[in-house]
Design a protein around this motif. Structure first.
Motif, mmCIF file in Angstrom:
data_model
loop_
_atom_site.group_PDB
_atom_site.id
_atom_site.type_symbol
_atom_site.label_atom_id
_atom_site.label_comp_id
_atom_site.label_asym_id
_atom_site.label_seq_id
_atom_site.Cartn_x
_atom_site.Cartn_y
_atom_site.Cartn_z
ATOM 1 N N LEU A 160 -21.777 14.371 5.474
ATOM 2 C CA LEU A 160 -20.457 13.852 5.129
ATOM 3 C C LEU A 160 -19.747 13.477 6.421
ATOM 4 N N LYS A 161 -19.213 12.257 6.468
ATOM 5 C CA LYS A 161 -18.568 11.793 7.705
ATOM 6 C C LYS A 161 -17.212 11.178 7.384
ATOM 7 N N GLN A 162 -16.194 11.591 8.147
ATOM 8 C CA GLN A 162 -14.874 10.982 8.071
ATOM 9 C C GLN A 162 -14.871 9.740 8.963
ATOM 10 N N LEU A 163 -14.649 8.570 8.367
ATOM 11 C CA LEU A 163 -14.726 7.339 9.140
ATOM 12 C C LEU A 163 -13.628 7.243 10.196
ATOM 13 N N ALA A 164 -12.514 7.924 9.982
ATOM 14 C CA ALA A 164 -11.407 7.858 10.939
ATOM 15 C C ALA A 164 -11.587 8.794 12.121
ATOM 16 N N GLN A 165 -12.625 9.626 12.108
ATOM 17 C CA GLN A 165 -12.854 10.526 13.231
ATOM 18 C C GLN A 165 -13.278 9.743 14.465
ATOM 19 N N ALA A 168 -16.930 8.005 15.094
ATOM 20 C CA ALA A 168 -17.662 7.863 13.834
ATOM 21 C C ALA A 168 -18.127 6.436 13.618
ATOM 22 N N ASP A 184 -9.298 5.329 6.040
ATOM 23 C CA ASP A 184 -9.108 6.757 5.789
ATOM 24 C C ASP A 184 -9.995 7.173 4.612
ATOM 25 N N LEU A 185 -11.301 7.122 4.846
ATOM 26 C CA LEU A 185 -12.288 7.468 3.830
ATOM 27 C C LEU A 185 -13.299 8.435 4.421
ATOM 28 N N ALA A 186 -13.850 9.289 3.571
ATOM 29 C CA ALA A 186 -14.983 10.127 3.949
ATOM 30 C C ALA A 186 -16.171 9.698 3.107
ATOM 31 N N LYS A 213 -11.657 9.364 -1.260
ATOM 32 C CA LYS A 213 -10.443 8.650 -0.871
ATOM 33 C C LYS A 213 -9.391 9.632 -0.355
ATOM 34 N N ALA A 214 -8.357 9.075 0.264
ATOM 35 C CA ALA A 214 -7.310 9.914 0.860
ATOM 36 C C ALA A 214 -6.574 10.743 -0.182
#
Length: 402
Positions: A160-165, A168, A184-186, A213-214
């Motif tokens: 699982l990856k948070q795209l905003a990190q 990433a 702001d999606l994982a 989603k957020a």
């Protein structure tokens, strides 16, 4: 003065030539090609590292929009007046008795019972529809190139990856006015098949994704090379690249996937920093090809630090910078891309309107106004084309035989 300049054909030609030359140069710039490398310093200084989102290109698109808008402005009122029978001075004049005039015009396709007759009246709007389509298309191109956002990311099966990190997203690109932060999606990769045989395609990739989603909502879908997924205006696509990841369980940190890059067909490696900040390298050697459809066969996993080398066994603990860790397995990783394309709906709508305008242009539209004064009857006719032919046919119809 400015309005006359915008409406002039010379200004429109100059803008089109500028955009054509800029587009050709931008498309062939070495740093815009695949494997072309980074843009040189001078290109970045002049905002030419991404030519088609640069101020120079956007200014040209804005100027083309202004020119097209100036040419379109007032056209609707003129066409509406034309449909009511307000004809320009250059309309064809046919003189004769009202009865023969009406029969002749009816034979030419003009319809109506009053003084104003129409032939394909809807097609009178062809030029206006075409210009509106151009305006929508140009506005869509401007919005797309100014506001787009895209990038790639890698997911290991089960990750699982948070795209905003931070870090990433790889190779992220955005327009000058595009979003500052990634979506702001994982995204979680539930399952990944890198050799799926899809009907009509070569062996390809198949991924099962869950997108968070957020607001906490979850979207689950399957991706392949022919099908993406859209969540909150973000489109996610399956990439081509894939490989192996070493999955670690680091004490106090939980699972961690180390993405390996292929060295040759039976070896992959990755260099990372351990928890003391020292560079170490994970190396995986396989019995069969890394991409063999039957699997890699037996594998060996090594941890290299300088001249030291340690053979790692699954579930056996080893020192990872002062903290105990263990290898829990080898899994496949897949590459993905995302894109936010706010201008594309307008681009598509613009093309539809342009095609509709072109289709209407095929129809020979016209308006005829029958006027009687002082015992004389005339028909004034405005045609989009075929003026000379209409006059010749009328003269032929009024000529006495022999």
């Amino acid at each position: 003065m400015i309005w006359r300049l915008l409406r002039s054909a010379a200004f429109a030609r100059a803008i089109l030539i500028y955009l054509a030359l800029f587009g050709g140069a931008g498309a062939w710039a070495p740093w815009t090609q695949a494997e072309g490398g980074p843009a040189p310093a001078w290109a970045s200084t002049l905002w030419l590292d991404h030519p088609f989102s640069s101020p120079w290109f956007l200014a040209g698109v804005a100027a083309l929009f202004a020119s097209t808008f100036a040419c379109t402005w007032g056209r609707r009122a003129r066409i509406a007046g034309l449909r009511r029978g307000v004809l320009p001075p250059g309309a064809v004049t046919l003189a004769g008795d009202e009865g023969p005039l009406r029969r002749f015009l009816a034979a030419q396709g003009f319809r109506g019972d009053g003084a104003v007759l129409h032939r394909f009246g809807t097609a009178l709007w062809a030029g206006w529809v075409l210009h509106v389509g151009l305006l929508v298309l140009i506005a869509g191109v401007f919005a797309q190139q100014a506001l787009y956002d895209q990038g790639t990311f890698i997911l290991t099966e089960g990750e699982l990856k948070q795209l905003a990190q931070p870090d990433a997203i790889l190779m992220r690109e955005r327009g000058r006015l595009g979003p500052v932060d990634p979506p702001d999606l994982a995204v979680a990769l539930e399952a990944f098949d890198p050799t799926r045989k899809q009907p009509g395609y070569a062996p390809d990739r198949l991924s099962e994704l869950r997108v968070f989603k957020a607001d906490g909502a979850v979207v689950a879908d399957t991706l392949d090379r022919a099908h993406g997924i859209e969540v909150d205006g973000v489109e996610i696509y399956q990439g081509i690249r894939s490989g192996l990841s070493v999955v670690l369980d680091v004490r106090g940190m939980g699972p961690r996937a180390v993405v390996l890059q292929e060295r040759h067909h039976r070896e992959a490696a990755a260099e990372v920093l351990d928890l003391r900040g020292r560079p170490v390298r994970f190396v995986v050697t396989t019995e069969r090809d890394l991409h063999d459809v039957s699997g890699t066969g037996r594998t060996l996993i090594r941890l290299e630090h300088g001249s030291q080398e340690l053979l790692l066994s699954p579930e056996a603990p080893f020192d990872f910078g002062g903290t105990q860790a263990k290898v829990t397995g080898l899994r496949r990783w897949g590459s993905f891309s995302y894109a936010r394309s706010p201008g594309m709906p307008a681009v598509h709508l613009g093309f539809v309107l342009i095609l509709a305008g072109c289709a209407l242009l095929v129809l020979p539209a016209g308006v005829a106004v029958i006027e009687s004064a002082g015992g004389r009857t005339e028909a004034r006719v405005q045609l989009q084309r075929g003026r000379d032919l209409l006059e010749a046919d009328w003269q032929a119809s009024t000529t006495e035989p022999g």
